[in-house]
Design an enzyme around this catalytic site. Sequence first.
Site, short mmCIF file in Angstrom:
data_model
loop_
_atom_site.label_atom_id
_atom_site.label_comp_id
_atom_site.label_asym_id
_atom_site.label_seq_id
_atom_site.Cartn_x
_atom_site.Cartn_y
_atom_site.Cartn_z
N ARG A 1 -0.76 -5.05 -16.57
CA ARG A 1 -1.31 -4.33 -15.41
C ARG A 1 -2.73 -4.82 -15.07
O ARG A 1 -3.58 -4.03 -14.67
CB ARG A 1 -1.32 -2.81 -15.62
N SER B 1 3.17 5.63 -12.51
CA SER B 1 2.45 5.84 -13.78
C SER B 1 0.96 5.97 -13.51
O SER B 1 0.36 5.06 -12.93
CB SER B 1 2.66 4.66 -14.72
N GLU C 1 -4.16 3.60 -14.62
CA GLU C 1 -3.59 2.41 -13.96
C GLU C 1 -3.92 2.48 -12.47
O GLU C 1 -4.09 1.48 -11.80
CB GLU C 1 -2.07 2.43 -14.18
C1 LIG Z 1 6.94 6.13 -7.44
C2 LIG Z 1 6.11 4.93 -7.88
C3 LIG Z 1 6.58 4.09 -8.86
C4 LIG Z 1 5.84 2.98 -9.28
N1 LIG Z 1 6.36 2.17 -10.24
C5 LIG Z 1 5.67 1.07 -10.63
C6 LIG Z 1 6.22 0.18 -11.62
O1 LIG Z 1 7.33 0.38 -12.10
N2 LIG Z 1 5.47 -0.88 -11.99
C7 LIG Z 1 4.25 -1.15 -11.47
O2 LIG Z 1 3.64 -2.15 -11.85
N3 LIG Z 1 3.71 -0.32 -10.52
C8 LIG Z 1 4.39 0.76 -10.09
N4 LIG Z 1 3.85 1.60 -9.16
C9 LIG Z 1 2.50 1.32 -8.62
C10 LIG Z 1 2.51 0.54 -7.27
O3 LIG Z 1 3.76 0.56 -6.69
C11 LIG Z 1 2.10 -0.92 -7.49
O4 LIG Z 1 0.85 -1.00 -8.10
C12 LIG Z 1 2.05 -1.70 -6.16
O5 LIG Z 1 1.90 -3.07 -6.41
C13 LIG Z 1 0.94 -1.23 -5.23
O6 LIG Z 1 1.13 -1.86 -3.99
P1 LIG Z 1 0.46 -1.30 -2.67
O7 LIG Z 1 0.73 -2.28 -1.59
O8 LIG Z 1 0.91 0.07 -2.42
O9 LIG Z 1 -1.07 -1.36 -3.10
P2 LIG Z 1 -2.24 -0.35 -2.65
O10 LIG Z 1 -2.06 0.95 -3.34
O11 LIG Z 1 -2.37 -0.35 -1.18
O12 LIG Z 1 -3.48 -1.11 -3.29
C14 LIG Z 1 -3.64 -1.19 -4.70
C15 LIG Z 1 -4.93 -1.97 -5.00
O13 LIG Z 1 -4.78 -3.33 -4.59
C16 LIG Z 1 -5.71 -3.66 -3.54
N5 LIG Z 1 -4.94 -4.51 -2.60
C17 LIG Z 1 -3.79 -4.17 -1.98
N6 LIG Z 1 -3.33 -5.22 -1.29
C18 LIG Z 1 -4.22 -6.22 -1.46
C19 LIG Z 1 -4.30 -7.58 -0.99
N7 LIG Z 1 -3.36 -8.11 -0.21
N8 LIG Z 1 -5.37 -8.34 -1.37
C20 LIG Z 1 -6.33 -7.82 -2.17
N9 LIG Z 1 -6.31 -6.54 -2.64
C21 LIG Z 1 -5.25 -5.77 -2.30
C22 LIG Z 1 -6.18 -2.34 -2.97
O14 LIG Z 1 -7.47 -2.44 -2.41
C23 LIG Z 1 -6.15 -1.45 -4.21
O15 LIG Z 1 -7.28 -1.68 -5.01
C24 LIG Z 1 4.57 2.72 -8.70
C25 LIG Z 1 4.09 3.58 -7.69
C26 LIG Z 1 4.86 4.67 -7.28
C27 LIG Z 1 4.35 5.55 -6.18
#
Ligand SMILES: Cc1cc2nc3c(=O)[nH]c(=O)nc-3n(C[C@H](O)[C@H](O)[C@H](O)COP(=O)(O)OP(=O)(O)OC[C@H]3O[C@@H](n4cnc5c(N)ncnc54)[C@H](O)[C@@H]3O)c2cc1C
Length: 337
Positions: A164, A238, A333
């Site tokens: 992570r 998580s 996380e």
């Molecule tokens: C129900 C649920 C289940 C999940 N299960 C998992 C799992 O099994 N495994 C896992 O690893 N994660 C899991 N997650 C967490 C999440 O899905 C991941 O971390 C995902 O990659 C976040 O993507 P996002 O586009 O929503 O990022 P955001 O929440 O929009 O951003 C996350 C971070 O990344 C930055 N960011 C986003 N996009 C960019 C970019 N293009 N360039 C630079 N910085 C950027 C943001 O500024 C922020 O700091 C889960 C979340 C939920 C709600």
Amino acid sequence: MKIQENISLKPFTTFGIDKKAKFFTRASTLAELKSALNTAKEKESPVLILGGGSNILLTQDVEALVIKLEIKGIEVIKEDAEHIWVEAGAGEVWHDLVLHSIAQNWAGLENLSLIPGTVGASPMQNIGAYGVEIKDVFHNLQAMHRETFEIHSFDSEACQFGYRESVFKQTLKNQYVITSVTFRLSKTPTFRLDYGAIQEVLQANGVQHPTLREVSNAVIRIRQSKLPDPKEIGNAGSFFKNPTISSVHFEQLKAQYPTLPGYPSLEGVKVAAGWLIEQAGWKGKRIGEVGVHAKQALVLVNYGNGSGEEIKSLAQQIQASVLEKFGIQLHPEVNFI
Ligand SMILES: Cc1cc2nc3c(=O)[nH]c(=O)nc-3n(C[C@H](O)[C@H](O)[C@H](O)COP(=O)(O)OP(=O)(O)OC[C@H]3O[C@@H](n4cnc5c(N)ncnc54)[C@H](O)[C@@H]3O)c2cc1C
């Protein structure tokens, strides 16, 4: 490029927290991204990059220009007899890329089915599930420097992937915007079925020689049975990372708590944060509008009108009680804003 002012971010994060962005815009091309970053520079405003908002906890109004990345596109850039290199825009929905790959018979992403969020955020924390992390299929990524607007390429080594973790959460934090990611997928699958209940679900369905789609469906089924759907109840998956403790500490705890699950790692033994939280009595607990999910203690939830401050306070109480009971410090996380 349209810039909105003082808009609620409630629809833009899966926790559904009602905090405002001072400025908000969308970028669906590199030119729009550059222009948005330039506008922030002119306004002397900080920038917050937003993907699907599924790993963010808003604890205050965002005094920044929020740029929602919507750069799309999935393209094959190279192939040989065994592999296919697929580049996806940062704004692609992660699960759409997984489904597209499965439809094309490209293997490698099936265990990562149904993880919310965007392709661009996937390297940020090296997303992982069911024994696979994106570093296993990652080739490289393109990212725009926030100050110079130059596009730089990062290979796997440069990303410094960990559990992570990546360089973009550490030394290069807030310096780059990831604009596209290229994955090296396989034409012949090598399945990872030994993790979680994948094998069980396949067997229950009478599947002996699974296809990519059957593995993906099994993962989807397991996830849907365990994790709350953010559309129904606010959450970010998580909330804490699984901590790693020394083997000595693990053996001491194991003597006292024989059912403590642990997985040997390079630095010691990784223990299940959800188990620790459950043992500390938090599973299913509700405090006002926020709480700990009844089926998965690692997931903190917003029942509707909870605030980021309330979730942060709940997380701190959980950390304190796990530290007191087990001598283990939990680390979030989720990204706090
Ligand atoms: C129900 C649920 C289940 C999940 N299960 C998992 C799992 O099994 N495994 C896992 O690893 N994660 C899991 N997650 C967490 C999440 O899905 C991941 O971390 C995902 O990659 C976040 O993507 P996002 O586009 O929503 O990022 P955001 O929440 O929009 O951003 C996350 C971070 O990344 C930055 N960011 C986003 N996009 C960019 C970019 N293009 N360039 C630079 N910085 C950027 C943001 O500024 C922020 O700091 C889960 C979340 C939920 C709600």
